[in-house]
Design a protein around this motif. Structure first.
Motif, mmCIF file in Angstrom:
data_model
loop_
_atom_site.group_PDB
_atom_site.id
_atom_site.type_symbol
_atom_site.label_atom_id
_atom_site.label_comp_id
_atom_site.label_asym_id
_atom_site.label_seq_id
_atom_site.Cartn_x
_atom_site.Cartn_y
_atom_site.Cartn_z
ATOM 1 N N LYS A 54 35.494 -29.083 0.144
ATOM 2 C CA LYS A 54 34.119 -29.524 0.462
ATOM 3 C C LYS A 54 33.911 -29.866 1.931
ATOM 4 O O LYS A 54 33.133 -30.763 2.269
ATOM 5 C CB LYS A 54 33.725 -30.758 -0.392
ATOM 6 C CG LYS A 54 34.123 -30.664 -1.855
ATOM 7 C CD LYS A 54 33.043 -30.017 -2.686
ATOM 8 C CE LYS A 54 33.423 -29.992 -4.170
ATOM 9 N NZ LYS A 54 33.593 -28.613 -4.670
ATOM 10 N N ILE A 55 34.638 -29.163 2.794
ATOM 11 C CA ILE A 55 34.419 -29.370 4.217
ATOM 12 C C ILE A 55 33.510 -28.256 4.723
ATOM 13 O O ILE A 55 33.824 -27.079 4.563
ATOM 14 C CB ILE A 55 35.763 -29.361 4.975
ATOM 15 C CG1 ILE A 55 36.593 -30.557 4.528
ATOM 16 C CG2 ILE A 55 35.524 -29.407 6.480
ATOM 17 C CD1 ILE A 55 38.048 -30.387 4.744
ATOM 18 N N SER A 67 33.817 -35.252 11.143
ATOM 19 C CA SER A 67 33.659 -35.340 9.688
ATOM 20 C C SER A 67 34.810 -34.608 8.982
ATOM 21 O O SER A 67 35.217 -34.993 7.894
ATOM 22 C CB SER A 67 32.305 -34.786 9.252
ATOM 23 O OG SER A 67 32.245 -33.394 9.482
ATOM 24 N N GLU A 71 36.862 -36.493 6.220
ATOM 25 C CA GLU A 71 36.846 -35.885 4.887
ATOM 26 C C GLU A 71 38.269 -35.636 4.383
ATOM 27 O O GLU A 71 38.641 -36.064 3.284
ATOM 28 C CB GLU A 71 36.086 -34.550 4.960
ATOM 29 C CG GLU A 71 35.660 -33.994 3.626
ATOM 30 C CD GLU A 71 34.552 -34.834 3.001
ATOM 31 O OE1 GLU A 71 34.586 -35.007 1.779
ATOM 32 O OE2 GLU A 71 33.685 -35.327 3.761
ATOM 33 N N HIS A 75 40.533 -37.509 1.488
ATOM 34 C CA HIS A 75 41.134 -36.737 0.397
ATOM 35 C C HIS A 75 42.639 -36.971 0.321
ATOM 36 O O HIS A 75 43.202 -37.141 -0.751
ATOM 37 C CB HIS A 75 40.852 -35.244 0.576
ATOM 38 C CG HIS A 75 41.262 -34.441 -0.612
ATOM 39 N ND1 HIS A 75 40.386 -34.128 -1.639
ATOM 40 C CD2 HIS A 75 42.458 -33.922 -0.981
ATOM 41 C CE1 HIS A 75 41.044 -33.467 -2.566
ATOM 42 N NE2 HIS A 75 42.291 -33.310 -2.188
#
Lengths: 210, 210
Positions: A54-55, A67, A71, A75
């Motif tokens: 989901k990057i 971000s 991110e 995770h």
DNA sequence: TAGATTGTTAATCGATTAACAATC
DNA sequence: TAGATTGTTAATCGATTAACAATC
């Protein structure tokens, strides 16, 4: 876990390293081909991985470093600290102990163990060495999550069994033997000699083809 | 080479070890499920591998130890001797040097190299340590086939380039960086810290699921 | 013979790569 | 705009596993 996750996480850890460096350099964006080049995979692979985690990036700019870092770190739980014990303070064990000193802040080798009484109660590279008879209680009491086995092959399985019984969740085994662990324990096998033998085989093969 | 050959050779080397032990014990046949159990794969996988390497068995008896051993050994060229150099005599380098002494008769670490003048011209575990400035000429003159890199990350690529230019055919790289080599050189990357980090990740993950 | 194992083909499974419209 | 890169689906590729007749 998905079987594939093993390699994916390995790549993710490498991506993170690259991004960490870029962040330190003040760079704001990275491209998939940069990451691909650094890790040694194709850009398509990188995009696949980042999509899975989901990057998101934007065309022409790439992936935003800030971000991306946050991110991936969330995770990988970069902020949590993992307790590790090392069993077998021979040359290899010592090499790992000395390397780890303050190098990886989120990984901590809380103690090392050896069957040799002579080595017990000493300190090596800032890590206390205890007798292996204390292993079970220590791991259980301290809730250690990871065990590194650098013993000879013939005691590796016994040590693994003790670690597992005491509640360990992951094992890195350097002993040249395939140890057995239940599904609920992650196992990483590193057989240095096997890798060298394999390299020798391919080296001789390549040389023979010329 | 087929890409798959990498893992297949790894398994073959392990099969060989099992068969070697059985041979020493005077056993005449081995079953695929014994080998599977020892190496940690399925019996179907073992049969596939052995078929690929033209090793034949008979139902109910299994695979004959004697011809298995000869067949695999001739394929892996067990009798040939491979010359190896090690570069970077730190803790890890020393651990490998001390382990290798007489342990693997067909692999010989003919010399070790370090950039530290203090370490030069000494002998460690029976291996002579030379200055890294002599690396190129040594490898070229002695026709060394394999190089083991146990230097810090920042000099690993430079060392690799020297080795390649001098005619090396295989590299085992322990430095935590993805080095680049041409197609004609076999590369084995072993990133110990990465493996420990990965194990820590999965260990924490498993612990969190409980 | 009965039963277990081999040899071998086919099926499955999954990872990697290719391709390309959408996008900035 | 033009050109390069992303997001995403489909295709490919290859390794592993399943299945089963042949065999001892």
């Amino acid at each position: 876990m998905r079987k594939s996750e093993n390699k994916a996480i390995e790549r993710l850890l490498k991506y993170l390293e690259y991004v960490k460096n870029k962040k330190a350099e003040g760079q704001n964006y990275v491209f998939s081909h940069e990451l691909a080049d650094f890790v040694g995979v194709t850009p398509a692979q990188v995009r696949q991985d980042l999509m899975d985690f989901k990057i998101e990036g934007t065309p022409q700019k790439g992936y935003p470093v800030e971000s991306f870092f946050d991110e991936v770190c969330s995770h990988l739980k970069c902020d949590s600290r993992t307790k590790i014990v090392l069993v077998g303070v021979g040359n290899l064990g010592k090499a790992i102990l000395s390397y780890f000193v303050k190098r990886k802040p989120n990984l901590e080798i809380v103690a090392a163990f050896d069957s040799d009484q002579e080595k017990s109660d000493r300190i090596y590279s800032g890590t206390k060495i205890l007798n292996v008879s204390e292993l079970y209680n220590f791991v259980k009491k301290e809730r250690v999550k990871v065990g590194i086995i650098t013993t000879p092959a013939d005691s590796a399985q016994d040590i693994a069994d003790i670690l597992i019984k005491a509640g360990i969740r992951g094992i890195v085994n350097f002993a040249p033997i395939t140890i057995k662990v239940p599904e609920s324990v992650f196992l990483e096998q590193i057989d240095i000699t096997l890798s060298i033998e394999k390299t020798a085989y391919f080296a001789e093969k390549i040389a023979g083809e010329k």
